[in-house]
Design a protein around this motif. Sequence first.
Motif, PDB file in Angstrom:
ATOM      1  N   GLN A  52       3.566  -1.749  -3.366  1.00  0.00           N
ATOM      2  CA  GLN A  52       4.177  -0.566  -3.944  1.00  0.00           C
ATOM      3  C   GLN A  52       4.642  -0.196  -2.341  1.00  0.00           C
ATOM      4  N   SER A  53       5.982   0.272  -2.183  1.00  0.00           N
ATOM      5  CA  SER A  53       6.895   1.092  -1.469  1.00  0.00           C
ATOM      6  C   SER A  53       6.710   2.504  -1.159  1.00  0.00           C
ATOM      7  N   PRO A  54       7.091   3.325  -0.107  1.00  0.00           N
ATOM      8  CA  PRO A  54       7.403   4.790   0.147  1.00  0.00           C
ATOM      9  C   PRO A  54       8.664   4.532  -0.820  1.00  0.00           C
ATOM     10  N   ASP A 104      10.174 -13.807  -6.505  1.00  0.00           N
ATOM     11  CA  ASP A 104      10.620 -14.560  -5.541  1.00  0.00           C
ATOM     12  C   ASP A 104      10.785 -14.278  -4.650  1.00  0.00           C
ATOM     13  N   SER A 105      10.247 -13.181  -3.840  1.00  0.00           N
ATOM     14  CA  SER A 105      10.782 -12.413  -2.397  1.00  0.00           C
ATOM     15  C   SER A 105       8.894 -13.330  -1.240  1.00  0.00           C
ATOM     16  N   VAL A 106       8.192 -13.394  -2.469  1.00  0.00           N
ATOM     17  CA  VAL A 106       7.324 -14.046  -1.977  1.00  0.00           C
ATOM     18  C   VAL A 106       6.395 -16.058  -2.097  1.00  0.00           C
ATOM     19  N   LYS A 107       7.294 -16.267  -3.050  1.00  0.00           N
ATOM     20  CA  LYS A 107       7.540 -17.992  -3.314  1.00  0.00           C
ATOM     21  C   LYS A 107       7.298 -18.025  -2.168  1.00  0.00           C
ATOM     22  N   GLY A 108       6.697 -19.396  -1.370  1.00  0.00           N
ATOM     23  CA  GLY A 108       6.310 -20.410   0.034  1.00  0.00           C
ATOM     24  C   GLY A 108       5.538 -19.555   0.603  1.00  0.00           C
ATOM     25  N   ARG A 109       5.056 -18.238   0.540  1.00  0.00           N
ATOM     26  CA  ARG A 109       4.227 -17.449   1.642  1.00  0.00           C
ATOM     27  C   ARG A 109       3.127 -16.954   1.210  1.00  0.00           C
ATOM     28  N   PHE A 110       2.967 -16.493   0.192  1.00  0.00           N
ATOM     29  CA  PHE A 110       1.734 -15.871  -0.303  1.00  0.00           C
ATOM     30  C   PHE A 110       0.997 -17.157  -1.290  1.00  0.00           C
ATOM     31  N   THR A 111       0.421 -17.126  -1.222  1.00  0.00           N
ATOM     32  CA  THR A 111      -0.564 -18.098  -2.525  1.00  0.00           C
ATOM     33  C   THR A 111      -1.688 -16.928  -3.333  1.00  0.00           C
ATOM     34  N   ILE A 112      -2.351 -16.826  -4.615  1.00  0.00           N
ATOM     35  CA  ILE A 112      -2.997 -15.989  -5.238  1.00  0.00           C
ATOM     36  C   ILE A 112      -4.009 -17.328  -5.742  1.00  0.00           C
ATOM     37  N   SER A 113      -5.031 -17.071  -5.408  1.00  0.00           N
ATOM     38  CA  SER A 113      -6.785 -17.300  -6.040  1.00  0.00           C
ATOM     39  C   SER A 113      -7.450 -17.104  -6.915  1.00  0.00           C
ATOM     40  N   ARG A 114      -8.356 -16.898  -7.077  1.00  0.00           N
ATOM     41  CA  ARG A 114      -9.603 -16.819  -7.556  1.00  0.00           C
ATOM     42  C   ARG A 114     -10.330 -17.478  -7.952  1.00  0.00           C
ATOM     43  N   ASP A 115     -12.160 -16.768  -7.596  1.00  0.00           N
ATOM     44  CA  ASP A 115     -13.187 -17.261  -7.321  1.00  0.00           C
ATOM     45  C   ASP A 115     -13.818 -16.746  -8.618  1.00  0.00           C
ATOM     46  N   PRO A 150       8.787  -7.668   7.601  1.00  0.00           N
ATOM     47  CA  PRO A 150       8.352  -5.825   7.817  1.00  0.00           C
ATOM     48  C   PRO A 150       8.148  -5.373   6.443  1.00  0.00           C
ATOM     49  N   GLU A 151       9.433  -6.612   5.293  1.00  0.00           N
ATOM     50  CA  GLU A 151       9.535  -5.405   4.211  1.00  0.00           C
ATOM     51  C   GLU A 151       8.652  -6.337   3.429  1.00  0.00           C
ATOM     52  N   ASP A 152       7.876  -6.961   3.756  1.00  0.00           N
ATOM     53  CA  ASP A 152       6.229  -7.510   3.407  1.00  0.00           C
ATOM     54  C   ASP A 152       5.359  -5.711   3.164  1.00  0.00           C
ATOM     55  N   THR A 153       5.816  -5.359   3.613  1.00  0.00           N
ATOM     56  CA  THR A 153       4.934  -3.616   4.784  1.00  0.00           C
ATOM     57  C   THR A 153       4.728  -2.794   3.189  1.00  0.00           C
ATOM     58  N   TRP A 177      -6.586  -0.973 -12.778  1.00  0.00           N
ATOM     59  CA  TRP A 177      -6.067  -0.879 -11.381  1.00  0.00           C
ATOM     60  C   TRP A 177      -6.713  -0.975  -9.701  1.00  0.00           C
ATOM     61  N   GLY A 178      -6.648  -1.419  -9.516  1.00  0.00           N
ATOM     62  CA  GLY A 178      -7.567  -1.346  -7.669  1.00  0.00           C
ATOM     63  C   GLY A 178      -7.537   0.103  -7.206  1.00  0.00           C
ATOM     64  N   GLN A 179      -7.726   0.305  -5.823  1.00  0.00           N
ATOM     65  CA  GLN A 179      -7.211   1.008  -5.227  1.00  0.00           C
ATOM     66  C   GLN A 179      -6.139   1.251  -4.656  1.00  0.00           C
ATOM     67  N   GLY A 180      -5.911   0.292  -3.799  1.00  0.00           N
ATOM     68  CA  GLY A 180      -4.753   0.128  -3.410  1.00  0.00           C
ATOM     69  C   GLY A 180      -5.471  -0.190  -1.727  1.00  0.00           C
ATOM     70  N   SER A 181      -4.334  -1.362  -0.969  1.00  0.00           N
ATOM     71  CA  SER A 181      -4.675  -1.809   0.541  1.00  0.00           C
ATOM     72  C   SER A 181      -3.650  -1.632   1.115  1.00  0.00           C
ATOM     73  N   GLN A 182      -3.765  -0.986   2.085  1.00  0.00           N
ATOM     74  CA  GLN A 182      -2.107  -0.942   3.058  1.00  0.00           C
ATOM     75  C   GLN A 182      -2.417  -1.823   3.566  1.00  0.00           C
ATOM     76  N   VAL A 183      -0.543  -2.654   3.533  1.00  0.00           N
ATOM     77  CA  VAL A 183      -0.680  -3.480   4.598  1.00  0.00           C
ATOM     78  C   VAL A 183       0.534  -3.426   5.119  1.00  0.00           C
ATOM     79  N   THR A 184       0.764  -3.192   6.323  1.00  0.00           N
ATOM     80  CA  THR A 184       1.856  -3.082   7.355  1.00  0.00           C
ATOM     81  C   THR A 184       1.930  -3.784   8.323  1.00  0.00           C
ATOM     82  N   VAL A 185       3.153  -4.354   7.779  1.00  0.00           N
ATOM     83  CA  VAL A 185       3.995  -5.515   9.011  1.00  0.00           C
ATOM     84  C   VAL A 185       5.202  -4.666   9.664  1.00  0.00           C
ATOM     85  N   SER A 186       4.454  -5.111  11.073  1.00  0.00           N
ATOM     86  CA  SER A 186       5.371  -4.623  12.574  1.00  0.00           C
ATOM     87  C   SER A 186       6.469  -5.465  12.838  1.00  0.00           C
ATOM     88  N   SER A 187       7.837  -5.788  13.184  1.00  0.00           N
ATOM     89  CA  SER A 187       8.857  -6.188  13.767  1.00  0.00           C
ATOM     90  C   SER A 187       8.888  -6.693  15.362  1.00  0.00           C
TER      91      SER A 187
END
Length: 131
Positions: free
Chosen positions: A41-43, A66-77, A92-95, A121-131
């Motif tokens: 979730q973005s502001p 679609d916006s993350v296909k080929g770049r993100f990978t989900i996995s579980r243990d 930057p749009e992944d922020t 839900w988890g509490q959330g984790s901030q990801v910030t991508v700078s250009s």
Amino acid sequence: QVQLVESGGGLVQAGGSLRLSCAASGRTFSFSSYAMGWFRQSPGKEREFVAGMRNRWNGGWTDYADSVKGRFTISRDNIKNTLYLQMNSLKPEDTAVYYCAARSCSGYGCSVSRVPDVDSWGQGSQVTVSS
């Protein structure tokens, strides 16, 4: 009730990588039977689906926005009761704040790809991508 705790967020330059982790726990809890996923979730925007992984009874199939296909990978243990999201070629749009999500599943095809599907839900984790 399942408790979810994310870690691994932070600040990264565009093109970089991060890995998020989500540790799951609960009193009477079988991690392998849960469908798990990541949302963000973005502001000013609604929470959106990023990636999902079905439980082992559904083959552990994965789904991606679609916006993350080929770049993100989900996995579980399923031994460590941990979900991961490997994020490469970040833009930057992944922020956003990234949330781990869980859904208790009992049937075929059960997945967690919509906000109303989510049980915990988890509490959330901030990801910030700078250009």
